[in-house]
Design a protein around this motif. Structure first.
Motif, PDB file in Angstrom:
ATOM      1  N   LEU A   1       0.830  -1.446  -0.014  1.00 32.67           N
ATOM      2  CA  LEU A   1      -0.039  -0.062  -0.076  1.00 32.67           C
ATOM      3  C   LEU A   1       0.830   1.188  -0.187  1.00 32.67           C
ATOM      4  N   PRO A   2       1.689   1.465   0.679  1.00 31.21           N
ATOM      5  CA  PRO A   2       2.723   2.817   0.855  1.00 31.21           C
ATOM      6  C   PRO A   2       3.358   3.140  -0.280  1.00 31.21           C
ATOM      7  N   PRO A   3       3.937   2.153  -1.182  1.00 34.04           N
ATOM      8  CA  PRO A   3       4.426   2.606  -2.461  1.00 34.04           C
ATOM      9  C   PRO A   3       3.553   3.036  -3.432  1.00 34.04           C
ATOM     10  N   LEU A   4       2.316   2.269  -3.401  1.00 29.60           N
ATOM     11  CA  LEU A   4       1.527   2.618  -4.296  1.00 29.60           C
ATOM     12  C   LEU A   4       0.736   3.935  -4.046  1.00 29.60           C
ATOM     13  N   CYS A   5       0.353   4.473  -2.744  1.00 31.11           N
ATOM     14  CA  CYS A   5       0.161   5.612  -2.210  1.00 31.11           C
ATOM     15  C   CYS A   5       1.224   6.868  -2.664  1.00 31.11           C
ATOM     16  N   TRP A   6       2.391   6.642  -2.484  1.00 35.13           N
ATOM     17  CA  TRP A   6       3.269   7.636  -2.944  1.00 35.13           C
ATOM     18  C   TRP A   6       3.577   7.775  -4.409  1.00 35.13           C
TER      19      TRP A   6
ATOM     20  N   ARG B   1      -7.016   9.050  -1.759  1.00 38.33           N
ATOM     21  CA  ARG B   1      -7.857   9.279  -0.625  1.00 38.33           C
ATOM     22  C   ARG B   1      -8.381   8.047  -0.266  1.00 38.33           C
ATOM     23  N   PHE B   2      -8.932   7.265  -1.560  1.00 41.16           N
ATOM     24  CA  PHE B   2      -9.554   6.220  -1.545  1.00 41.16           C
ATOM     25  C   PHE B   2      -8.691   4.858  -0.741  1.00 41.16           C
ATOM     26  N   TYR B   3      -7.410   4.812  -1.372  1.00 42.22           N
ATOM     27  CA  TYR B   3      -6.530   3.753  -0.675  1.00 42.22           C
ATOM     28  C   TYR B   3      -5.927   4.279   0.481  1.00 42.22           C
ATOM     29  N   ILE B   4      -5.902   5.504   0.986  1.00 44.20           N
ATOM     30  CA  ILE B   4      -5.379   5.901   2.350  1.00 44.20           C
ATOM     31  C   ILE B   4      -6.422   5.215   3.494  1.00 44.20           C
ATOM     32  N   LYS B   5      -7.831   5.030   3.092  1.00 45.10           N
ATOM     33  CA  LYS B   5      -8.602   4.480   3.914  1.00 45.10           C
ATOM     34  C   LYS B   5      -8.156   3.113   4.161  1.00 45.10           C
ATOM     35  N   ASP B   6      -7.662   2.330   3.318  1.00 43.57           N
ATOM     36  CA  ASP B   6      -7.162   0.939   3.532  1.00 43.57           C
ATOM     37  C   ASP B   6      -6.317   1.054   4.740  1.00 43.57           C
ATOM     38  N   PHE B   7      -5.587   2.029   5.112  1.00 48.65           N
ATOM     39  CA  PHE B   7      -4.429   2.135   6.133  1.00 48.65           C
ATOM     40  C   PHE B   7      -5.286   1.796   7.508  1.00 48.65           C
TER      41      PHE B   7
ATOM     42  N   HIS C   1      -7.403  -0.697   7.979  1.00 46.23           N
ATOM     43  CA  HIS C   1      -7.585  -1.938   7.957  1.00 46.23           C
ATOM     44  C   HIS C   1      -6.643  -2.881   8.070  1.00 46.23           C
ATOM     45  N   ILE C   2      -5.303  -2.312   7.979  1.00 52.01           N
ATOM     46  CA  ILE C   2      -4.020  -3.060   8.145  1.00 52.01           C
ATOM     47  C   ILE C   2      -3.182  -2.248   9.295  1.00 52.01           C
ATOM     48  N   LYS C   3      -2.220  -2.977   9.342  1.00 51.27           N
ATOM     49  CA  LYS C   3      -1.020  -2.531  10.285  1.00 51.27           C
ATOM     50  C   LYS C   3      -0.541  -1.058   9.760  1.00 51.27           C
ATOM     51  N   LYS C   4      -0.634   0.132  10.378  1.00 52.53           N
ATOM     52  CA  LYS C   4      -0.322   1.197   9.820  1.00 52.53           C
ATOM     53  C   LYS C   4       1.314   1.482   9.927  1.00 52.53           C
ATOM     54  N   PRO C   5       2.024   1.514   8.613  1.00 47.27           N
ATOM     55  CA  PRO C   5       3.606   1.884   8.776  1.00 47.27           C
ATOM     56  C   PRO C   5       3.383   3.369   9.047  1.00 47.27           C
ATOM     57  N   LEU C   6       3.634   4.022  10.167  1.00 47.76           N
ATOM     58  CA  LEU C   6       3.240   5.494  10.583  1.00 47.76           C
ATOM     59  C   LEU C   6       4.091   6.341   9.666  1.00 47.76           C
ATOM     60  N   LEU C   7       5.260   6.061   9.314  1.00 47.08           N
ATOM     61  CA  LEU C   7       6.136   6.845   8.708  1.00 47.08           C
ATOM     62  C   LEU C   7       5.722   7.358   7.239  1.00 47.08           C
ATOM     63  N   HIS C   8       4.870   6.142   6.907  1.00 43.59           N
ATOM     64  CA  HIS C   8       3.928   6.542   5.641  1.00 43.59           C
ATOM     65  C   HIS C   8       2.630   7.081   5.867  1.00 43.59           C
ATOM     66  N   TYR C   9       1.945   6.789   6.818  1.00 39.67           N
ATOM     67  CA  TYR C   9       0.681   6.968   6.865  1.00 39.67           C
ATOM     68  C   TYR C   9       0.193   8.308   7.259  1.00 39.67           C
ATOM     69  N   ILE C  10       1.170   9.165   8.370  1.00 41.46           N
ATOM     70  CA  ILE C  10       0.920  10.124   8.799  1.00 41.46           C
ATOM     71  C   ILE C  10       1.121  11.313   7.647  1.00 41.46           C
ATOM     72  N   PRO C  11       2.279  11.209   6.990  1.00 42.04           N
ATOM     73  CA  PRO C  11       2.622  12.245   5.867  1.00 42.04           C
ATOM     74  C   PRO C  11       1.713  11.931   4.616  1.00 42.04           C
ATOM     75  N   LEU C  12       1.296  10.870   4.296  1.00 45.56           N
ATOM     76  CA  LEU C  12       0.333  10.654   3.158  1.00 45.56           C
ATOM     77  C   LEU C  12      -0.949  11.171   3.336  1.00 45.56           C
ATOM     78  N   LYS C  13      -1.356  10.895   4.680  1.00 42.05           N
ATOM     79  CA  LYS C  13      -2.923  11.602   4.887  1.00 42.05           C
ATOM     80  C   LYS C  13      -2.771  13.001   4.821  1.00 42.05           C
ATOM     81  N   ILE C  14      -1.659  13.755   5.286  1.00 42.19           N
ATOM     82  CA  ILE C  14      -1.567  15.074   5.324  1.00 42.19           C
ATOM     83  C   ILE C  14      -1.532  15.675   3.982  1.00 42.19           C
TER      84      ILE C  14
END
Length: 319
Positions: free
Chosen positions: A246-251, A275-281, A283-296
């Motif tokens: 998921l993270p490489p796809l979102c980036w 934004r659609f794919y970020i919602k998938d975070f 439901h999975i273990k969140k890699p926070l170093l990706h999740y937080i900046p991606l969401k912002i």
């Protein structure tokens, strides 16, 4: 010992300078029960004549002359006619160790593996790396996929340097017109395998030419295969793989948005998909170093555009 037929498929286009070296390494394999399929992909140089010359000397060689359709189309043409129990791909500017097939078929049959993988070296005629200690390792389908999605995975990612059971390609072909075609297929081959064996022995010599396909990144195809493989494993409910995919796809979706803005062709399509794919975070273990900046960045994209202008480095700078 049983000696099953092995089909070696070589797609050929504008490699007159290197083709003889490649073909010599194949016809001189210590394993001799081979079907050698040369696919002349409409090459405008002397390659068609070289193919016919080798075929006249070796009855194991089958030559296909076809209109140019690209690497995937050439490989598919070979897959459509091959008869081997096993299949291997060799690129026509590369060459292989004389025992390449012998070693791979030995470990594949002994380990009852669906795929055998050899180590490779990026090299020239005058640059040979000394072989380190040789070891062998078996992988389940899941373990091989985890290795595939990790760093330093080129030997696992590429189509060449491997021996496959033919049935893995019974309903699978390479995508026409796509660069990085291996990325679209290897994960499916691994998923459909029960066992994969790897040897650290260097058996494949990879020669990267200036102007070759892999010397240039093709970001839109990268985005497409990242999305396809994420959707594939999400549908298969492989939840332990999704945090890696998921993270490489979102980036990459963010990079696509940046590319549009750079060319003054701003659209929210990639942001909406992000934004659609970020919602998938959720439901999975969140890699926070990706999740937080991606969401912002997904909801305040101006910050991302500023970031790209001031930072020379980026987590996924594909565009």
């Amino acid at each position: 010992m049983n000696h099953p037929l092995v089909s070696i498929i070589i797609p050929i286009y504008k490699v007159e300078q290197y083709l003889r070296r490649c073909l010599d390494s194949i016809v001189n394999q210590t394993y001799t029960n081979l079907e050698i399929i040369l696919v002349d992909d409409g090459s405008p140089d002397g390659c068609p004549q070289i193919c016919d010359e080798f075929a006249a000397k070796d009855n194991r060689i089958v030559v296909i002359h076809k209109e140019n359709g690209g690497l995937s189309d050439a490989r598919n043409a070979g897959l459509n006619i091959c008869k081997g129990v096993y299949i291997s791909f060799v690129d026509s500017d590369d060459w292989i160790n004389p025992q390449y097939i012998d070693v791979l078929i030995d470990i594949a049959t002994k380990e009852k593996a669906d795929i055998a993988i050899s180590e490779y070296i990026k090299t020239t005629e005058n640059n040979r790396k000394k072989q380190n200690i040789i070891f062998k390792k078996n992988f389940s389908s899941k373990d091989a996929l985890l290795r595939l999605f990790s760093k330093n995975n080129i030997a696992f990612t590429v189509s060449w340097g491997k021996l496959y059971k033919r049935e893995l390609f019974s309903s699978l072909r390479f995508p026409i017109g796509k660069y990085h075609e291996d990325e679209f297929t290897t994960y499916i081959l691994f998923y459909n395998s029960k066992k994969i064996v790897y040897t650290s022995e260097i058996l494949y010599y990879y020669y990267q030419r200036a102007g070759s396909i892999v010397s240039t990144r093709h970001p839109w195809d990268i985005l497409e295969y990242l999305e396809q493989r994420y959707i594939f494993f999400k549908e298969k409910k492989e939840s332990d793989l999704l945090p890696l995919l998921l993270p490489p796809l979102c980036w990459q979706l963010l990079c696509a948005y940046w590319h549009q803005s750079k060319n003054k062709n701003i659209s929210n399509n990639y942001l909406n998909k992000l934004r659609f794919y970020i919602k998938d975070f959720q439901h999975i273990k969140k890699p926070l170093l990706h999740y937080i900046p991606l969401k912002i960045f997904a909801y305040i994209p101006q910050l991302y555009l500023i970031y790209r202008r001031i930072s020379p480095l980026h987590i996924r700078k594909e565009f």
